[in-house]
Design a protein around this motif. Structure first.
Motif, mmCIF file in Angstrom:
data_model
loop_
_atom_site.group_PDB
_atom_site.id
_atom_site.type_symbol
_atom_site.label_atom_id
_atom_site.label_comp_id
_atom_site.label_asym_id
_atom_site.label_seq_id
_atom_site.Cartn_x
_atom_site.Cartn_y
_atom_site.Cartn_z
ATOM 1 N N ILE A 25 0.857 -1.192 0.000
ATOM 2 C CA ILE A 25 0.000 0.000 0.000
ATOM 3 C C ILE A 25 0.883 1.229 0.000
ATOM 4 O O ILE A 25 1.885 1.285 0.725
ATOM 5 N N ILE A 26 0.512 2.198 -0.818
ATOM 6 C CA ILE A 26 1.208 3.479 -0.778
ATOM 7 C C ILE A 26 0.243 4.549 -0.284
ATOM 8 O O ILE A 26 -0.966 4.462 -0.489
ATOM 9 N N CYS A 27 0.814 5.523 0.379
ATOM 10 C CA CYS A 27 0.078 6.664 0.908
ATOM 11 C C CYS A 27 0.670 7.902 0.244
ATOM 12 O O CYS A 27 1.815 8.262 0.493
ATOM 13 N N GLU A 28 -0.123 8.532 -0.627
ATOM 14 C CA GLU A 28 0.346 9.681 -1.396
ATOM 15 C C GLU A 28 -0.269 10.962 -0.838
ATOM 16 O O GLU A 28 -1.485 11.114 -0.853
ATOM 17 N N PRO A 29 0.551 11.907 -0.343
ATOM 18 C CA PRO A 29 0.007 13.171 0.135
ATOM 19 C C PRO A 29 -0.744 13.898 -0.981
ATOM 20 O O PRO A 29 -0.300 13.905 -2.127
ATOM 21 N N GLN A 30 -1.890 14.496 -0.637
ATOM 22 C CA GLN A 30 -2.726 15.180 -1.619
ATOM 23 C C GLN A 30 -2.894 16.661 -1.301
ATOM 24 O O GLN A 30 -3.576 17.370 -2.020
ATOM 25 N N GLY A 31 -2.315 17.115 -0.221
ATOM 26 C CA GLY A 31 -2.475 18.511 0.187
ATOM 27 C C GLY A 31 -1.163 19.246 0.114
ATOM 28 O O GLY A 31 -0.362 19.009 -0.792
ATOM 29 N N PRO A 32 -0.921 20.099 1.113
ATOM 30 C CA PRO A 32 0.340 20.850 1.130
ATOM 31 C C PRO A 32 1.545 19.913 1.099
ATOM 32 O O PRO A 32 1.498 18.802 1.618
ATOM 33 N N LYS A 33 2.593 20.364 0.471
ATOM 34 C CA LYS A 33 3.831 19.583 0.345
ATOM 35 C C LYS A 33 4.412 19.283 1.724
ATOM 36 O O LYS A 33 4.446 20.145 2.601
ATOM 37 N N ILE A 34 4.870 18.053 1.915
ATOM 38 C CA ILE A 34 5.529 17.648 3.149
ATOM 39 C C ILE A 34 7.025 17.535 2.847
ATOM 40 O O ILE A 34 7.455 16.584 2.186
ATOM 41 N N PRO A 35 7.818 18.522 3.273
ATOM 42 C CA PRO A 35 9.239 18.536 2.911
ATOM 43 C C PRO A 35 9.986 17.252 3.259
ATOM 44 O O PRO A 35 10.862 16.828 2.506
ATOM 45 N N ALA A 36 9.657 16.619 4.365
ATOM 46 C CA ALA A 36 10.378 15.416 4.774
ATOM 47 C C ALA A 36 10.215 14.271 3.783
ATOM 48 O O ALA A 36 11.031 13.356 3.748
ATOM 49 N N LEU A 37 9.170 14.306 2.954
ATOM 50 C CA LEU A 37 8.952 13.244 1.971
ATOM 51 C C LEU A 37 9.609 13.537 0.627
ATOM 52 O O LEU A 37 9.630 12.674 -0.254
ATOM 53 N N SER A 38 10.133 14.739 0.446
ATOM 54 C CA SER A 38 10.820 15.115 -0.798
ATOM 55 C C SER A 38 10.040 14.693 -2.042
ATOM 56 O O SER A 38 10.575 14.055 -2.939
ATOM 57 N N ASP A 39 8.759 15.034 -2.098
ATOM 58 C CA ASP A 39 7.882 14.694 -3.228
ATOM 59 C C ASP A 39 7.695 13.190 -3.389
ATOM 60 O O ASP A 39 7.315 12.720 -4.452
ATOM 61 N N GLY A 40 7.956 12.421 -2.363
ATOM 62 C CA GLY A 40 7.782 10.971 -2.406
ATOM 63 C C GLY A 40 6.484 10.554 -1.741
ATOM 64 O O GLY A 40 5.536 11.324 -1.659
ATOM 65 N N PHE A 41 6.457 9.326 -1.263
ATOM 66 C CA PHE A 41 5.273 8.796 -0.602
ATOM 67 C C PHE A 41 5.700 7.836 0.488
ATOM 68 O O PHE A 41 6.869 7.482 0.604
ATOM 69 N N ILE A 42 4.736 7.393 1.282
ATOM 70 C CA ILE A 42 4.972 6.420 2.339
ATOM 71 C C ILE A 42 4.459 5.077 1.845
ATOM 72 O O ILE A 42 3.381 4.997 1.251
ATOM 73 N N GLY A 43 5.197 4.000 2.077
ATOM 74 C CA GLY A 43 4.779 2.674 1.662
ATOM 75 C C GLY A 43 4.593 1.753 2.853
ATOM 76 O O GLY A 43 5.293 1.880 3.860
ATOM 77 N N PHE A 44 3.638 0.846 2.739
ATOM 78 C CA PHE A 44 3.368 -0.135 3.788
ATOM 79 C C PHE A 44 3.504 -1.542 3.209
ATOM 80 O O PHE A 44 2.753 -1.915 2.307
ATOM 81 N N ASP A 45 4.463 -2.310 3.724
ATOM 82 C CA ASP A 45 4.585 -3.716 3.349
ATOM 83 C C ASP A 45 3.522 -4.494 4.111
ATOM 84 O O ASP A 45 3.226 -4.192 5.270
ATOM 85 N N LEU A 46 2.951 -5.491 3.461
ATOM 86 C CA LEU A 46 1.871 -6.273 4.051
ATOM 87 C C LEU A 46 2.349 -7.672 4.409
ATOM 88 O O LEU A 46 3.375 -8.142 3.914
ATOM 89 N N THR A 47 1.596 -8.327 5.262
ATOM 90 C CA THR A 47 1.911 -9.683 5.675
ATOM 91 C C THR A 47 2.044 -10.590 4.459
ATOM 92 O O THR A 47 1.234 -10.506 3.525
#
Length: 84
Positions: A25-47
């Motif tokens: 699963i990926i979590c893509e920010p849709q609002g104001p830019k989050i500098p810590a993500l450097s235009d990237g996204f957060i990923g979740f590995d699953l069982t």
């Protein structure tokens, strides 16, 4: 003492398949830019053994239940900040 800076953004969760066919699963920010993500996204590995259909159901539930995603960083600074 270290100071915290927090950024908060609406986000979109979606299930994707990795190059080996493993769903995650990926979590893509849709609002104001989050500098810590450097235009990237957060990923979740699953069982191991999670199907793409199960991953899609989980992403759907996250879209319905999670209102915002926040990222907090710590740095030595004179003041902490909060942004949303």
């Amino acid at each position: 003492m270290d100071k915290a800076s927090t950024w908060r953004s609406k986000s979109y969760f979606r299930a994707v398949e990795g190059s080996d066919g493993t769903p995650w699963i990926i979590c893509e920010p849709q609002g104001p830019k989050i500098p810590a993500l450097s235009d990237g996204f957060i990923g979740f590995d699953l069982t191991q053994g999670t199907s793409l259909k199960e991953a899609e159901a989980l992403a759907d539930m996250l879209r319905r239940m999670v209102t915002d995603v926040s990222v907090t960083t710590f740095e030595p600074a004179a003041t902490a900040t909060f942004r949303s």
